[in-house]
Design a protein around this motif. Structure first.
Motif, PDB file in Angstrom:
ATOM      1  N   MET A  74      65.806 -84.916 -22.097  1.00  0.00           N
ATOM      2  CA  MET A  74      67.173 -85.062 -22.592  1.00  0.00           C
ATOM      3  C   MET A  74      67.961 -83.756 -22.435  1.00  0.00           C
ATOM      4  O   MET A  74      69.165 -83.756 -22.182  1.00  0.00           O
ATOM      5  N   GLU A  75      67.271 -82.634 -22.563  1.00  0.00           N
ATOM      6  CA  GLU A  75      67.930 -81.339 -22.378  1.00  0.00           C
ATOM      7  C   GLU A  75      68.335 -81.095 -20.924  1.00  0.00           C
ATOM      8  O   GLU A  75      69.266 -80.335 -20.644  1.00  0.00           O
ATOM      9  N   LEU A  76      67.625 -81.754 -19.997  1.00  0.00           N
ATOM     10  CA  LEU A  76      67.896 -81.561 -18.573  1.00  0.00           C
ATOM     11  C   LEU A  76      68.914 -82.560 -18.031  1.00  0.00           C
ATOM     12  O   LEU A  76      69.898 -82.178 -17.395  1.00  0.00           O
ATOM     13  N   LEU A  77      68.633 -83.859 -18.289  1.00  0.00           N
ATOM     14  CA  LEU A  77      69.461 -84.897 -17.668  1.00  0.00           C
ATOM     15  C   LEU A  77      69.092 -86.267 -18.214  1.00  0.00           C
ATOM     16  O   LEU A  77      67.920 -86.594 -18.368  1.00  0.00           O
ATOM     17  N   ASN A  78      70.095 -87.050 -18.526  1.00  0.00           N
ATOM     18  CA  ASN A  78      69.901 -88.495 -18.661  1.00  0.00           C
ATOM     19  C   ASN A  78      71.139 -89.151 -18.093  1.00  0.00           C
ATOM     20  O   ASN A  78      72.261 -88.827 -18.487  1.00  0.00           O
ATOM     21  N   THR A  79      70.931 -90.050 -17.153  1.00  0.00           N
ATOM     22  CA  THR A  79      72.082 -90.592 -16.440  1.00  0.00           C
ATOM     23  C   THR A  79      71.775 -91.975 -15.891  1.00  0.00           C
ATOM     24  O   THR A  79      70.663 -92.482 -16.025  1.00  0.00           O
ATOM     25  N   ASN A  80      72.765 -92.547 -15.273  1.00  0.00           N
ATOM     26  CA  ASN A  80      72.673 -93.832 -14.604  1.00  0.00           C
ATOM     27  C   ASN A  80      71.492 -93.842 -13.619  1.00  0.00           C
ATOM     28  O   ASN A  80      71.300 -92.884 -12.863  1.00  0.00           O
ATOM     29  N   GLU A 297      61.676-109.454  -2.269  1.00  0.00           N
ATOM     30  CA  GLU A 297      62.506-109.594  -1.074  1.00  0.00           C
ATOM     31  C   GLU A 297      63.344-110.865  -1.141  1.00  0.00           C
ATOM     32  O   GLU A 297      64.499-110.887  -0.685  1.00  0.00           O
ATOM     33  N   ALA A 298      62.789-111.928  -1.717  1.00  0.00           N
ATOM     34  CA  ALA A 298      63.563-113.162  -1.872  1.00  0.00           C
ATOM     35  C   ALA A 298      64.729-112.946  -2.828  1.00  0.00           C
ATOM     36  O   ALA A 298      65.828-113.469  -2.620  1.00  0.00           O
ATOM     37  N   PHE A 299      64.493-112.149  -3.869  1.00  0.00           N
ATOM     38  CA  PHE A 299      65.550-111.832  -4.828  1.00  0.00           C
ATOM     39  C   PHE A 299      66.651-111.012  -4.161  1.00  0.00           C
ATOM     40  O   PHE A 299      67.846-111.255  -4.350  1.00  0.00           O
ATOM     41  N   SER A 300      66.252-110.060  -3.325  1.00  0.00           N
ATOM     42  CA  SER A 300      67.215-109.217  -2.632  1.00  0.00           C
ATOM     43  C   SER A 300      68.021-110.000  -1.602  1.00  0.00           C
ATOM     44  O   SER A 300      69.214-109.751  -1.406  1.00  0.00           O
ATOM     45  N   SER A 301      67.370-110.964  -0.966  1.00  0.00           N
ATOM     46  CA  SER A 301      68.033-111.731   0.093  1.00  0.00           C
ATOM     47  C   SER A 301      69.169-112.596  -0.429  1.00  0.00           C
ATOM     48  O   SER A 301      70.001-113.076   0.348  1.00  0.00           O
ATOM     49  N   ALA A 302      69.212-112.794  -1.753  1.00  0.00           N
ATOM     50  CA  ALA A 302      70.299-113.590  -2.333  1.00  0.00           C
ATOM     51  C   ALA A 302      71.632-112.873  -2.217  1.00  0.00           C
ATOM     52  O   ALA A 302      72.693-113.494  -2.377  1.00  0.00           O
ATOM     53  N   GLY A 303      71.595-111.569  -1.952  1.00  0.00           N
ATOM     54  CA  GLY A 303      72.819-110.822  -1.727  1.00  0.00           C
ATOM     55  C   GLY A 303      73.399-110.166  -2.959  1.00  0.00           C
ATOM     56  O   GLY A 303      74.321-109.359  -2.861  1.00  0.00           O
ATOM     57  N   MET A 304      72.881-110.506  -4.136  1.00  0.00           N
ATOM     58  CA  MET A 304      73.405-109.909  -5.365  1.00  0.00           C
ATOM     59  C   MET A 304      72.596-108.664  -5.716  1.00  0.00           C
ATOM     60  O   MET A 304      71.389-108.732  -5.892  1.00  0.00           O
ATOM     61  N   GLU A 305      73.290-107.534  -5.818  1.00  0.00           N
ATOM     62  CA  GLU A 305      72.622-106.297  -6.187  1.00  0.00           C
ATOM     63  C   GLU A 305      72.165-106.364  -7.636  1.00  0.00           C
ATOM     64  O   GLU A 305      72.906-106.818  -8.504  1.00  0.00           O
ATOM     65  N   TYR A 306      70.910-105.923  -7.893  1.00  0.00           N
ATOM     66  CA  TYR A 306      70.450-105.841  -9.277  1.00  0.00           C
ATOM     67  C   TYR A 306      70.803-104.461  -9.810  1.00  0.00           C
ATOM     68  O   TYR A 306      70.407-103.437  -9.260  1.00  0.00           O
ATOM     69  N   PHE A 307      71.552-104.437 -10.901  1.00  0.00           N
ATOM     70  CA  PHE A 307      72.029-103.178 -11.455  1.00  0.00           C
ATOM     71  C   PHE A 307      71.827-103.169 -12.961  1.00  0.00           C
ATOM     72  O   PHE A 307      72.269-104.070 -13.658  1.00  0.00           O
ATOM     73  N   ASN A 308      71.126-102.159 -13.454  1.00  0.00           N
ATOM     74  CA  ASN A 308      70.888-102.001 -14.880  1.00  0.00           C
ATOM     75  C   ASN A 308      71.173-100.535 -15.221  1.00  0.00           C
ATOM     76  O   ASN A 308      70.419 -99.642 -14.830  1.00  0.00           O
ATOM     77  N   THR A 309      72.255-100.286 -15.916  1.00  0.00           N
ATOM     78  CA  THR A 309      72.726 -98.922 -16.134  1.00  0.00           C
ATOM     79  C   THR A 309      71.629 -97.985 -16.646  1.00  0.00           C
ATOM     80  O   THR A 309      71.426 -96.889 -16.125  1.00  0.00           O
ATOM     81  N   TYR A 310      70.915 -98.416 -17.674  1.00  0.00           N
ATOM     82  CA  TYR A 310      69.947 -97.527 -18.317  1.00  0.00           C
ATOM     83  C   TYR A 310      68.500 -97.845 -17.955  1.00  0.00           C
ATOM     84  O   TYR A 310      67.598 -97.052 -18.257  1.00  0.00           O
ATOM     85  N   GLY A 311      68.264 -98.992 -17.336  1.00  0.00           N
ATOM     86  CA  GLY A 311      66.892 -99.341 -16.985  1.00  0.00           C
ATOM     87  C   GLY A 311      66.285 -98.309 -16.047  1.00  0.00           C
ATOM     88  O   GLY A 311      66.790 -98.072 -14.954  1.00  0.00           O
ATOM     89  N   GLY A 312      65.214 -97.665 -16.470  1.00  0.00           N
ATOM     90  CA  GLY A 312      64.572 -96.652 -15.641  1.00  0.00           C
ATOM     91  C   GLY A 312      65.265 -95.312 -15.647  1.00  0.00           C
ATOM     92  O   GLY A 312      65.061 -94.481 -14.747  1.00  0.00           O
ATOM     93  N   ASN A 313      66.074 -95.026 -16.679  1.00  0.00           N
ATOM     94  CA  ASN A 313      66.742 -93.718 -16.736  1.00  0.00           C
ATOM     95  C   ASN A 313      65.707 -92.602 -16.925  1.00  0.00           C
ATOM     96  O   ASN A 313      64.579 -92.849 -17.346  1.00  0.00           O
ATOM     97  N   PRO A 314      66.063 -91.347 -16.590  1.00  0.00           N
ATOM     98  CA  PRO A 314      65.081 -90.258 -16.620  1.00  0.00           C
ATOM     99  C   PRO A 314      64.386 -90.054 -17.968  1.00  0.00           C
ATOM    100  O   PRO A 314      63.187 -89.779 -18.015  1.00  0.00           O
ATOM    101  N   VAL A 315      65.124 -90.186 -19.074  1.00  0.00           N
ATOM    102  CA  VAL A 315      64.507 -89.979 -20.384  1.00  0.00           C
ATOM    103  C   VAL A 315      63.514 -91.100 -20.692  1.00  0.00           C
ATOM    104  O   VAL A 315      62.384 -90.839 -21.138  1.00  0.00           O
ATOM    105  N   SER A 316      63.914 -92.340 -20.459  1.00  0.00           N
ATOM    106  CA  SER A 316      63.012 -93.465 -20.731  1.00  0.00           C
ATOM    107  C   SER A 316      61.723 -93.341 -19.926  1.00  0.00           C
ATOM    108  O   SER A 316      60.622 -93.591 -20.434  1.00  0.00           O
ATOM    109  N   CYS A 317      61.854 -92.961 -18.653  1.00  0.00           N
ATOM    110  CA  CYS A 317      60.660 -92.834 -17.815  1.00  0.00           C
ATOM    111  C   CYS A 317      59.789 -91.659 -18.251  1.00  0.00           C
ATOM    112  O   CYS A 317      58.554 -91.740 -18.192  1.00  0.00           O
ATOM    113  N   ALA A 318      60.409 -90.586 -18.708  1.00  0.00           N
ATOM    114  CA  ALA A 318      59.629 -89.459 -19.236  1.00  0.00           C
ATOM    115  C   ALA A 318      58.835 -89.879 -20.459  1.00  0.00           C
ATOM    116  O   ALA A 318      57.666 -89.510 -20.627  1.00  0.00           O
TER     117      ALA A 318
END
Length: 376
Positions: A74-80, A297-318
């Motif tokens: 958290m002292e270093l970075l937490n972001t999209n 790959e089937a999910f990606s081929s649908a053309g809709m980008e999967y976007f989750n603002t905080y999913g997998g953010n640096p602090v959560s993964c740490a």
């Protein structure tokens, strides 16, 4: 730091500002918890409680290594999470290393409910089908899409089961339709799923997914008979559907000799999608969906980008990486086995003394790993 109210003021303000359906533990005489450490929680008077309720503080409340990892990042970075960062890659590597090889693609989310909702989207996109088979008494999360597939919830309220949702009997050999004295309960329960698939298909419907916790938790700590999931997976795959294993409550080494509960049932059983959450961040909101390259790959081929603002953010993964480190360094899987063995021994002694105890649940029949008891 929040202003410290008296217990009575806290109750009054909660009643005023918090939704009435948000219930609290011990409503008749609620406990106001101010801090926690390890297995203990402390109220506003400093009274100590042994925490036997939480299913999130996996490595103990406020574990110093987890707190340190969160603060340092958290002292270093937490972001999209759309920026490049090594934490998400390292965490994905560590998680997939615990899973069968074909489960290699991760989608990070913020809660078990988000993970299960995304798993349904993946399954439905994969073949273009919509229907879902769930188990009776199941609970998979609080989102609308998950209440629809959670009999534990919709059977209690005024919601009507949707036509696209099919409920199979829970594979309970103690209280269920087919019990321990049945000659082949795993096949009998799996045939119930097969029957649902056939009836749906005869009505022009197509199954997208079968979803089940690897051990049903809210449904009563139900451990399926050996071979059940393998047989169900055969029926599900033959119908062009996928098998979703919900490990949100039962994963991360809680069964002792295996890191994931579905691994108890043998190497020949591998789900197509695994969801995880709750203990993953030891109280920090992080979860994940892991699946195969083909489904991703089937999910990606649908053309809709999967976007989750905080999913997998640096602090959560740490935080998640620190939890994995603690599980390994403190041999918490070994502890689960030792304590589980001890509890099972004591509970079986009590069962021999007291007819009130109808069953002591363990999974010796598939992995020698122990769980806990339930009364009649």
């Amino acid at each position: 730091m929040c202003e410290l109210y008296s217990k009575q003021d806290t109750l009054a303000l909660r009643e005023k500002h918090i939704g009435p359906s948000c219930k609290i533990f011990f409503a008749a005489d609620p406990i106001k918890i101010m801090r926690a450490r390890g297995q203990y929680m402390f109220d506003e008077k400093g009274e100590r409680y042994l925490d036997c309720i939480n299913n999130v503080a996996h490595v103990g409340h406020c574990h110093p290594e987890v707190v340190k990892a969160a603060a340092k990042q958290m002292e270093l970075l937490n972001t999209n999470s759309r920026f490049l960062h090594d934490n998400i890659i390292e965490f994905a590597k560590r998680l997939t290393a615990t899973l069968p090889q074909k489960l290699s693609v991760c989608y990070f989310t913020n809660s078990g409910s988000e993970a299960n909702d995304l798993a349904l989207r993946l399954a439905r996109q994969f073949r273009g089908h919509q229907d879902v088979i769930t188990l009776d008494h199941a609970y998979h999360g609080h989102l609308s899409s998950l209440i629809e597939i959670s009999p534990y919830k919709f059977q209690k309220g005024k919601d009507v089961k949707r036509e696209s949702v099919h409920v199979a009997p829970a594979p309970d050999t103690y209280r269920g339709k087919y019990r321990e004295d049945h000659e082949d309960p795993s096949t009998a329960y799996a045939d119930e799923v097969k029957k649902i698939i056939e009836e749906a298909q005869s009505s022009g419907r197509k199954i997208a997914a079968f979803i089940a916790e690897s051990m049903q938790s809210c449904g009563g700590q139900i451990i399926p008979p050996a071979g059940y999931f393998q047989k169900v997976a055969e029926h599900v795959h033959k119908a062009g559907a996928v098998f979703i294993a919900d490990e949100v409550q039962v994963g991360f080494g809680r069964v002792g000799r295996h890191f994931w509960s579905f691994q108890m049932y043998g190497e020949d059983f591998v789900p197509d999608i695994v969801t995880m959450g709750k203990p993953m961040g030891n109280g920090h909101p992080i979860s994940c969906v892991v699946t195969t390259k083909e489904i991703a790959e089937a999910f990606s081929s649908a053309g809709m980008e999967y976007f989750n603002t905080y999913g997998g953010n640096p602090v959560s993964c740490a935080v998640g990486l620190a939890v994995l480190d603690v599980i390994e360094k403190e041999n918490l899987q070994g502890n689960a086995v030792r304590v589980g063995d001890y509890l099972i021994e004591l509970l079986n002694e009590q069962k021999a003394k007291h007819p009130l105890i109808g069953d002591v649940r363990c999974v010796d029949q598939v992995s020698q790993t122990h769980l806990f008891s339930t009364a009649e």
